[in-house]
Design an enzyme around this catalytic site. Structure first.
Site, PDB file in Angstrom:
ATOM      1  N   ALA A 129      -6.387   2.766 -11.891  1.00  0.00           N
ATOM      2  CA  ALA A 129      -4.943   2.984 -11.958  1.00  0.00           C
ATOM      3  C   ALA A 129      -4.416   3.500 -10.622  1.00  0.00           C
ATOM      4  CB  ALA A 129      -4.615   3.954 -13.096  1.00  0.00           C
ATOM      5  N   SER A 137       2.173  -2.872  -3.267  1.00  0.00           N
ATOM      6  CA  SER A 137       1.478  -3.056  -1.985  1.00  0.00           C
ATOM      7  C   SER A 137       1.481  -1.757  -1.194  1.00  0.00           C
ATOM      8  CB  SER A 137       2.152  -4.171  -1.169  1.00  0.00           C
ATOM      9  OG  SER A 137       1.937  -5.422  -1.798  1.00  0.00           O
ATOM     10  N   THR A 163      -4.959  -3.405 -15.442  1.00  0.00           N
ATOM     11  CA  THR A 163      -5.768  -4.392 -16.157  1.00  0.00           C
ATOM     12  C   THR A 163      -6.660  -3.704 -17.186  1.00  0.00           C
ATOM     13  OG1 THR A 163      -5.755  -5.761 -14.182  1.00  0.00           O
ATOM     14  CG2 THR A 163      -7.406  -6.298 -15.855  1.00  0.00           C
ATOM     15  N   ASP A 245     -12.538  -2.440  -1.014  1.00  0.00           N
ATOM     16  CA  ASP A 245     -13.455  -3.139  -0.091  1.00  0.00           C
ATOM     17  C   ASP A 245     -14.684  -3.656  -0.848  1.00  0.00           C
ATOM     18  OD1 ASP A 245     -11.798  -2.640   2.035  1.00  0.00           O
ATOM     19  OD2 ASP A 245     -12.952  -0.945   2.813  1.00  0.00           O
ATOM     20  N   ARG A 248     -12.842  -6.435  -3.941  1.00  0.00           N
ATOM     21  CA  ARG A 248     -12.125  -7.689  -3.637  1.00  0.00           C
ATOM     22  C   ARG A 248     -13.072  -8.892  -3.710  1.00  0.00           C
ATOM     23  NH1 ARG A 248      -7.927  -4.815   0.536  1.00  0.00           N
ATOM     24  NH2 ARG A 248      -6.366  -4.388  -1.063  1.00  0.00           N
ATOM     25  N   ARG A 273     -12.101 -41.315 -18.090  1.00  0.00           N
ATOM     26  CA  ARG A 273     -10.740 -41.849 -18.164  1.00  0.00           C
ATOM     27  C   ARG A 273     -10.664 -43.212 -17.450  1.00  0.00           C
ATOM     28  NH1 ARG A 273      -5.868 -42.264 -20.567  1.00  0.00           N
ATOM     29  NH2 ARG A 273      -4.160 -42.434 -19.076  1.00  0.00           N
ATOM     30  N   GLN A 346      -3.697 -32.399 -11.666  1.00  0.00           N
ATOM     31  CA  GLN A 346      -3.214 -33.694 -11.143  1.00  0.00           C
ATOM     32  C   GLN A 346      -4.153 -34.828 -11.553  1.00  0.00           C
ATOM     33  OE1 GLN A 346      -0.306 -33.722  -9.603  1.00  0.00           O
ATOM     34  NE2 GLN A 346      -0.270 -35.946  -9.333  1.00  0.00           N
ATOM     35  N   GLU A 373      -5.441  -7.001  -6.830  1.00  0.00           N
ATOM     36  CA  GLU A 373      -6.374  -6.348  -5.870  1.00  0.00           C
ATOM     37  C   GLU A 373      -5.947  -6.587  -4.427  1.00  0.00           C
ATOM     38  OE1 GLU A 373     -10.346  -5.487  -6.446  1.00  0.00           O
ATOM     39  OE2 GLU A 373     -10.268  -5.747  -8.615  1.00  0.00           O
ATOM     40  N   THR A 375      -2.211  -8.290  -2.766  1.00  0.00           N
ATOM     41  CA  THR A 375      -1.676  -9.651  -2.628  1.00  0.00           C
ATOM     42  C   THR A 375      -2.345 -10.294  -1.417  1.00  0.00           C
ATOM     43  OG1 THR A 375       0.072  -8.947  -1.129  1.00  0.00           O
ATOM     44  CG2 THR A 375       0.599  -8.921  -3.495  1.00  0.00           C
TER      45      THR A 375
HETATM   46  N1  COS Z   1     -11.516   2.529   3.491  1.00  0.00           N
HETATM   47  C1  COS Z   1     -11.388   3.871   3.690  1.00  0.00           C
HETATM   48  N2  COS Z   1     -10.270   4.426   4.258  1.00  0.00           N
HETATM   49  C2  COS Z   1      -9.280   3.590   4.626  1.00  0.00           C
HETATM   50  C3  COS Z   1      -9.362   2.189   4.443  1.00  0.00           C
HETATM   51  C4  COS Z   1     -10.548   1.666   3.861  1.00  0.00           C
HETATM   52  N3  COS Z   1     -10.688   0.371   3.677  1.00  0.00           N
HETATM   53  N4  COS Z   1      -8.231   1.630   4.918  1.00  0.00           N
HETATM   54  C5  COS Z   1      -7.463   2.637   5.370  1.00  0.00           C
HETATM   55  N5  COS Z   1      -8.096   3.826   5.188  1.00  0.00           N
HETATM   56  C6  COS Z   1      -7.607   5.157   5.519  1.00  0.00           C
HETATM   57  C7  COS Z   1      -6.934   5.155   6.895  1.00  0.00           C
HETATM   58  O1  COS Z   1      -7.888   5.398   7.918  1.00  0.00           O
HETATM   59  C8  COS Z   1      -5.935   6.291   6.769  1.00  0.00           C
HETATM   60  O2  COS Z   1      -6.609   7.525   6.929  1.00  0.00           O
HETATM   61  P1  COS Z   1      -6.216   8.519   8.166  1.00  0.00           P
HETATM   62  O3  COS Z   1      -4.751   8.824   7.944  1.00  0.00           O
HETATM   63  O4  COS Z   1      -7.122   9.681   7.970  1.00  0.00           O
HETATM   64  O5  COS Z   1      -6.474   7.713   9.398  1.00  0.00           O
HETATM   65  C9  COS Z   1      -5.535   6.237   5.288  1.00  0.00           C
HETATM   66  O6  COS Z   1      -6.573   5.526   4.604  1.00  0.00           O
HETATM   67  C10 COS Z   1      -4.217   5.523   5.095  1.00  0.00           C
HETATM   68  O7  COS Z   1      -4.373   4.218   5.637  1.00  0.00           O
HETATM   69  P2  COS Z   1      -3.135   3.369   6.199  1.00  0.00           P
HETATM   70  O8  COS Z   1      -2.341   4.217   7.097  1.00  0.00           O
HETATM   71  O9  COS Z   1      -3.696   2.097   6.702  1.00  0.00           O
HETATM   72  O10 COS Z   1      -2.334   3.153   4.840  1.00  0.00           O
HETATM   73  P3  COS Z   1      -1.045   2.299   4.553  1.00  0.00           P
HETATM   74  O11 COS Z   1      -0.143   3.148   3.746  1.00  0.00           O
HETATM   75  O12 COS Z   1      -0.534   1.662   5.806  1.00  0.00           O
HETATM   76  O13 COS Z   1      -1.587   1.164   3.542  1.00  0.00           O
HETATM   77  C11 COS Z   1      -2.593  -0.893   2.893  1.00  0.00           C
HETATM   78  C12 COS Z   1      -2.579   0.284   3.848  1.00  0.00           C
HETATM   79  C13 COS Z   1      -1.281  -1.649   2.837  1.00  0.00           C
HETATM   80  C14 COS Z   1      -3.693  -1.785   3.397  1.00  0.00           C
HETATM   81  C15 COS Z   1      -2.945  -0.354   1.473  1.00  0.00           C
HETATM   82  O14 COS Z   1      -1.899   0.414   0.951  1.00  0.00           O
HETATM   83  C16 COS Z   1      -3.297  -1.457   0.510  1.00  0.00           C
HETATM   84  O15 COS Z   1      -4.409  -1.986   0.521  1.00  0.00           O
HETATM   85  N6  COS Z   1      -2.308  -1.797  -0.367  1.00  0.00           N
HETATM   86  C17 COS Z   1      -2.559  -2.733  -1.427  1.00  0.00           C
HETATM   87  C18 COS Z   1      -3.048  -1.992  -2.594  1.00  0.00           C
HETATM   88  C19 COS Z   1      -3.683  -2.892  -3.551  1.00  0.00           C
HETATM   89  O16 COS Z   1      -4.585  -3.650  -3.238  1.00  0.00           O
HETATM   90  N7  COS Z   1      -3.222  -2.803  -4.798  1.00  0.00           N
HETATM   91  C20 COS Z   1      -3.775  -3.545  -5.844  1.00  0.00           C
HETATM   92  C21 COS Z   1      -4.344  -2.566  -6.806  1.00  0.00           C
HETATM   93  S1  COS Z   1      -5.657  -3.178  -7.708  1.00  0.00           S
HETATM   94  S2  COS Z   1      -4.913  -4.491  -8.895  1.00  0.00           S
END
Ligand code: COS
Length: 389
Positions: A129, A137, A163, A245, A248, A273, A346, A373, A375
């Site tokens: 959640a 996003s 989900t 990570d 996905r 067919r 198709q 997970e 977009t």
């Molecule tokens: N693993 C560990 N830490 C991570 C990371 C990763 N893959 N990616 C970023 N971080 C850390 C960053 O280093 C940062 O830490 P510091 O401030 O200490 O440097 C912190 O997390 C915040 O990262 P960032 O500034 O990149 O965050 P943003 O708010 O810019 O968001 C995205 C980054 C857009 C990539 C993120 O919000 C995202 O993946 N959004 C989509 C969410 C999603 O997939 N939702 C679906 C839910 S499941 S159905």
């Protein structure tokens, strides 16, 4: 050259092939016969849950020390892929059990793992959640709050598009514990469905994956003990992204499975067919379409397994490229799934547009893999950041 051990890297492990045979047989016997009805009735695939639980395929990723099977990430992908080949909704049982427990596995302490993981290995379900109505996003913009009260935490707020929400027993919930600190003020918790004040307020009506409930959750003064926090306060957003990570690629696996199901159906149908006095598979247009579909499914599969193998190795800190490959494999595989399922419809012609055949369901189910997970646009952002870093 055949004796060169390096080539083993590109050969599927024998145990993975055996696992595929076992889960394919179970999926075809126990899950596929109900897939159309599950979609039509928009009902939870209970038959699939029972079959997966009885055979231990419900959550193969749970480590052995917590009563699980300790299967590797590629094995978990194979299970999800083979279930998705026959029923996208059912494949969310093993996929989301992994998503809902991965943060705990990566960052939780032993006592909390002992409390939750054996239950998931034993057949209860877990969900993840993170998203909220106004924080999809932009996940760090979440509003759900957790405040310390003595040794406990008290949660208030709501989560959207969860989900298997309502079906799961355990939820990994990200909530703000320090509003001054942005992403570093977010913490992760394990919430139990029986916790007072927790509930489901709405279940979405969807285009596809209709057998898997997608729910809105609410938290009204939900008091949970202090030991239900995952890791340190403030580490929850990183745990949430680290989780993605690892998971996905599992959505990539779901996409590959759906695409393979549509390809298999198209191969069979085009050979039966007849038009203009010949099977339509005799026409070069059909052959080229099938060849392209098969080529892309294979490329997606290899990318997903490579990403999953990397996730396996990346459990140790320092797996820098994990984020790129995880996002890339999910994006590539989901775009392939959308294209392949659309082309399958198709090739079926008018019949493909009806619910008499599974390809229209597969086309609808494929669409979500480009959305959840992360977009594919957010995933491309993640990829670009790593490419440019
Ligand atoms: N693993 C560990 N830490 C991570 C990371 C990763 N893959 N990616 C970023 N971080 C850390 C960053 O280093 C940062 O830490 P510091 O401030 O200490 O440097 C912190 O997390 C915040 O990262 P960032 O500034 O990149 O965050 P943003 O708010 O810019 O968001 C995205 C980054 C857009 C990539 C993120 O919000 C995202 O993946 N959004 C989509 C969410 C999603 O997939 N939702 C679906 C839910 S499941 S159905």
């Amino acid at each position: 050259m055949s004796g060169n051990p390096d080539f083993d890297l590109y050969r599927p492990a024998e145990e993975h092939e055996e696992l595929r045979a076992a889960i394919r047989s179970l999926a075809e016997k126990e899950i596929e016969p109900h897939a159309a009805d599950v979609d039509e009735q928009e009902r939870f695939p209970q038959e699939a849950l029972d079959a997966l639980n009885a055979s231990g395929f419900n959550a193969v990723h749970v480590p052995e020390e917590y009563d699980g099977q300790g299967a590797d990430s590629v094995a978990a992908c194979i299970v999800i892929e083979e279930v998705a080949r026959v029923c996208g909704s059912s494949s969310l049982i093993p996929a989301v059990n992994k998503l809902g427990t991965m943060g705990l596995i990566l960052a939780g302490d032993d006592a909390l793992k002992k409390q939750v993981l054996p239950e998931i290995a034993g057949g209860k379900m877990a969900s993840y959640a993170l998203s909220e109505r106004e924080a999809g996003s932009d996940a760090a913009a979440m509003r759900t709050r957790a405040k310390a009260d003595g040794d406990d935490w008290i949660l208030n707020g709501s989560k959207a598009w969860i989900t298997n929400g309502g079906k799961s027993t355990w939820y990994t919930v990200m909530a703000v514990t320090d509003p001054e600190k942005g992403a570093s003020g977010i913490s992760a918790f394990m919430v139990n469905a029986a916790d007072e004040g927790f509930g489901v307020s709405k279940t979405e009506k969807k285009l596809g994956i209709k057998g898997s409930p997608t729910a809105e959750l609410y938290f009204e003064n939900v008091r949970i003990p202090g030991d239900r926090i995952i890791g340190e306060p403030g580490s929850g957003f990183k745990t949430a992204l680290q989780t993605l990570d690892h998971t996905r690629p599992t959505i990539g696996a779901q996409a590959v499975g759906i695409a393979q199901g549509a390809l298999d159906a198209a191969i069979a149908y085009t050979q039966e067919r007849k038009q203009f006095g010949r099977a339509i598979s005799d026409f070069q247009n059909t052959q080229f379409m099938l060849a392209d579909m098969a080529m892309k499914v294979e490329a997606a599969r290899l990318m997903v397994y490579t990403a999953a193998a990397n996730a396996e190795r990346g459990i140790a800190p320092g797996g820098q490229k994990l984020g790129f490959l995880a996002a890339a494999s999910k994006t590539f595989a989901s775009d392939v799934a959308m294209e392949v399922t659309t082309n399958a419809v198709q090739l079926f012609g008018g019949a493909g547009y009806t619910r008499d055949f599974p390809v229209e369901r597969m086309m609808r189910d494929a669409k979500i893999t480009q959305i959840y997970e992360g977009t594919n646009q957010v995933c491309r952002m993640v990829m670009a950041r790593q490419v440019l870093s």
